[in-house]
Write an enzyme that holds these catalytic residues in place. Structure first.
Site, PDB file in Angstrom:
ATOM      1  N   SER A 143      60.848  14.156  34.778  1.00  0.00           N
ATOM      2  CA  SER A 143      60.107  14.187  36.046  1.00  0.00           C
ATOM      3  C   SER A 143      60.289  12.846  36.736  1.00  0.00           C
ATOM      4  O   SER A 143      60.380  11.799  36.080  1.00  0.00           O
ATOM      5  CB  SER A 143      58.615  14.412  35.780  1.00  0.00           C
ATOM      6  OG  SER A 143      57.885  14.176  36.970  1.00  0.00           O
ATOM      7  N   TYR A 156      51.062  12.570  31.111  1.00  0.00           N
ATOM      8  CA  TYR A 156      52.194  13.436  31.496  1.00  0.00           C
ATOM      9  C   TYR A 156      53.395  12.567  31.884  1.00  0.00           C
ATOM     10  O   TYR A 156      54.520  12.811  31.429  1.00  0.00           O
ATOM     11  CB  TYR A 156      51.777  14.331  32.662  1.00  0.00           C
ATOM     12  CG  TYR A 156      52.923  15.120  33.266  1.00  0.00           C
ATOM     13  CD1 TYR A 156      53.466  16.216  32.592  1.00  0.00           C
ATOM     14  CD2 TYR A 156      53.471  14.762  34.504  1.00  0.00           C
ATOM     15  CE1 TYR A 156      54.524  16.940  33.148  1.00  0.00           C
ATOM     16  CE2 TYR A 156      54.521  15.484  35.057  1.00  0.00           C
ATOM     17  CZ  TYR A 156      55.054  16.564  34.373  1.00  0.00           C
ATOM     18  OH  TYR A 156      56.099  17.273  34.917  1.00  0.00           O
TER      19      TYR A 156
HETATM   20  P1  NAP Z   1      55.316  26.031  35.377  1.00  0.00           P
HETATM   21  O1  NAP Z   1      55.559  26.851  36.589  1.00  0.00           O
HETATM   22  O2  NAP Z   1      53.950  25.606  35.025  1.00  0.00           O
HETATM   23  O3  NAP Z   1      56.000  26.771  34.123  1.00  0.00           O
HETATM   24  C1  NAP Z   1      55.897  26.176  32.878  1.00  0.00           C
HETATM   25  C2  NAP Z   1      56.786  26.927  31.921  1.00  0.00           C
HETATM   26  O4  NAP Z   1      56.746  26.272  30.644  1.00  0.00           O
HETATM   27  C3  NAP Z   1      56.325  28.342  31.694  1.00  0.00           C
HETATM   28  O5  NAP Z   1      57.470  29.145  31.485  1.00  0.00           O
HETATM   29  C4  NAP Z   1      55.496  28.229  30.414  1.00  0.00           C
HETATM   30  O6  NAP Z   1      55.455  29.435  29.667  1.00  0.00           O
HETATM   31  C5  NAP Z   1      56.316  27.201  29.662  1.00  0.00           C
HETATM   32  N1  NAP Z   1      55.530  26.491  28.642  1.00  0.00           N
HETATM   33  C6  NAP Z   1      54.469  25.661  28.819  1.00  0.00           C
HETATM   34  N2  NAP Z   1      54.033  25.211  27.620  1.00  0.00           N
HETATM   35  C7  NAP Z   1      54.820  25.774  26.679  1.00  0.00           C
HETATM   36  C8  NAP Z   1      54.870  25.728  25.274  1.00  0.00           C
HETATM   37  N3  NAP Z   1      53.990  24.998  24.547  1.00  0.00           N
HETATM   38  N4  NAP Z   1      55.815  26.441  24.633  1.00  0.00           N
HETATM   39  C9  NAP Z   1      56.703  27.182  25.326  1.00  0.00           C
HETATM   40  N5  NAP Z   1      56.719  27.286  26.659  1.00  0.00           N
HETATM   41  C10 NAP Z   1      55.783  26.600  27.327  1.00  0.00           C
HETATM   42  O7  NAP Z   1      56.157  24.660  35.438  1.00  0.00           O
HETATM   43  P2  NAP Z   1      57.367  24.197  36.374  1.00  0.00           P
HETATM   44  O8  NAP Z   1      56.791  23.530  37.555  1.00  0.00           O
HETATM   45  O9  NAP Z   1      58.348  25.282  36.518  1.00  0.00           O
HETATM   46  O10 NAP Z   1      57.963  23.039  35.449  1.00  0.00           O
HETATM   47  C11 NAP Z   1      59.128  23.231  34.657  1.00  0.00           C
HETATM   48  C12 NAP Z   1      59.569  21.873  34.137  1.00  0.00           C
HETATM   49  O11 NAP Z   1      59.818  20.996  35.246  1.00  0.00           O
HETATM   50  C13 NAP Z   1      58.535  21.152  33.273  1.00  0.00           C
HETATM   51  O12 NAP Z   1      59.218  20.424  32.287  1.00  0.00           O
HETATM   52  C14 NAP Z   1      57.871  20.211  34.248  1.00  0.00           C
HETATM   53  O13 NAP Z   1      57.283  19.123  33.585  1.00  0.00           O
HETATM   54  C15 NAP Z   1      59.064  19.809  35.066  1.00  0.00           C
HETATM   55  N6  NAP Z   1      58.746  19.271  36.377  1.00  0.00           N
HETATM   56  C16 NAP Z   1      58.108  20.048  37.309  1.00  0.00           C
HETATM   57  C17 NAP Z   1      57.853  19.510  38.562  1.00  0.00           C
HETATM   58  C18 NAP Z   1      57.174  20.285  39.638  1.00  0.00           C
HETATM   59  O14 NAP Z   1      56.856  19.668  40.677  1.00  0.00           O
HETATM   60  N7  NAP Z   1      56.939  21.576  39.485  1.00  0.00           N
HETATM   61  C19 NAP Z   1      58.243  18.190  38.868  1.00  0.00           C
HETATM   62  C20 NAP Z   1      58.885  17.448  37.889  1.00  0.00           C
HETATM   63  C21 NAP Z   1      59.136  17.999  36.658  1.00  0.00           C
HETATM   64  P3  NAP Z   1      54.364  30.595  30.034  1.00  0.00           P
HETATM   65  O15 NAP Z   1      54.806  31.174  31.351  1.00  0.00           O
HETATM   66  O16 NAP Z   1      54.478  31.569  28.949  1.00  0.00           O
HETATM   67  O17 NAP Z   1      53.059  29.904  30.131  1.00  0.00           O
END
Ligand code: NAP
Length: 247
Positions: A143, A156
């Site tokens: 991130s 985080y």
């Molecule tokens: P999201 O919409 O909240 O989705 C999270 C995903 O991770 C879901 O598929 C969830 O599964 C899975 N997950 C969470 N905890 C888990 C665990 N213990 N074991 C297995 N799967 C797990 O998140 P996102 O925004 O797409 O983020 C994806 C990645 O990008 C993450 O690494 C996040 O830190 C990173 N990121 C996001 C942003 C942003 O602005 N969105 C920015 C920087 C980095 P379920 O659906 O089954 O719950």
């Protein structure tokens, strides 16, 4: 890149929703075989898998909590059973709760570290015996907050800084095998994880963003498939910041 990722066996954690779902979709569109790993949102994972399979893809949804070492072993075994190998691992699963100093307790810190750091370490280790050498690809989703944390995001942000360092260190450790390890550090991307932040600070985020819009999951997916392709074979240990120019 057209045919370069055809038939590659790709494991995407966090594939049920948000950025991980866009990554799974992009690999499937390039002819890769994709395991969509999820923790609890079975309906989303299975519906994405069915949709991509109906479009001609070869996709499987597998449940696994990456904070649980037994689930990690089962996820790797299930992927190998489905596709025979793991050419590409995308460590995308993470949780991103924020709390201020004074409100953190041990279970809060532990839950973030177990999913966001331990999960990446144990899954990376577990896929290696099944990854082509040379040619394997590991791509971690860090991130931009690893570089510019905001108040209350401390644990985080630190977990994502650890992902940046793990990426660098693993790349050095397994470079001799011809396996690359890289990461992406997205800025704010519109997903379930950021619904609240965008509702509260969307205007401010837009104003800070030179490209003048909020990032979308697809903005990240293409960079991941590039890093997975043979075209990116001379890049390893790096984290690419993809945040529309904010950092
Ligand atoms: P999201 O919409 O909240 O989705 C999270 C995903 O991770 C879901 O598929 C969830 O599964 C899975 N997950 C969470 N905890 C888990 C665990 N213990 N074991 C297995 N799967 C797990 O998140 P996102 O925004 O797409 O983020 C994806 C990645 O990008 C993450 O690494 C996040 O830190 C990173 N990121 C996001 C942003 C942003 O602005 N969105 C920015 C920087 C980095 P379920 O659906 O089954 O719950």
């Amino acid at each position: 890149m057209n045919k370069m990722l055809e038939d590659k066996a790709v494991l995407v954690t966090g594939g049920s929703r948000g950025i991980g779902a866009a990554i799974a979709r992009r690999f499937a569109s390039l002819g890769s075989r994709v395991v969509i790993a999820y923790r609890s949102d079975r309906a989303s994972a299975e519906s994405l898998s069915a949709e991509l399979s109906a479009e001609g893809g070869n996709c499987v949804a597998i449940q696994a909590d990456v904070a649980n070492p037994e689930h990690i072993e089962a996820l790797v075994a299930g992927t190998v059973e489905s596709f025979g190998a793991i050419d590409v691992l995308v460590n995308c699963a993470a949780i991103g709760p924020y709390r201020p100093l004074g409100e953190m307790d041990a279970p809060f810190v532990k839950s973030i570290l177990e999913t966001n750091i331990m999960g990446v370490v144990l899954l990376t280790q577990a896929v290696l015996p099944f990854m082509p050498s040379p040619g394997g690809r590991i791509i971690n989703i860090a991130s931009a907050l690893a570089y510019r944390p905001i108040p209350t995001s401390s644990v985080y942000s630190a977990s994502k800084a650890a992902v940046v360092t793990l990426t660098h260190a693993f790349a050095k450790e397994i470079g001799k095998r011809g396996i690359t390890v890289n990461a992406l550090a997205p800025g704010v991307i519109e997903t379930d994880m950021t619904t609240k932040i965008i509702a509260e600070r969307g205007e401010q985020i837009l104003a800070m963003t030179p490209l003048g819009r909020i990032g979308q999951p697809d903005d990240i997916a293409g960079i991941v498939t590039f890093l997975a392709s043979p075209e990116a074979g001379w890049i390893t240990g790096r984290t690419i910041i993809a945040d529309g120019g904010v950092t």
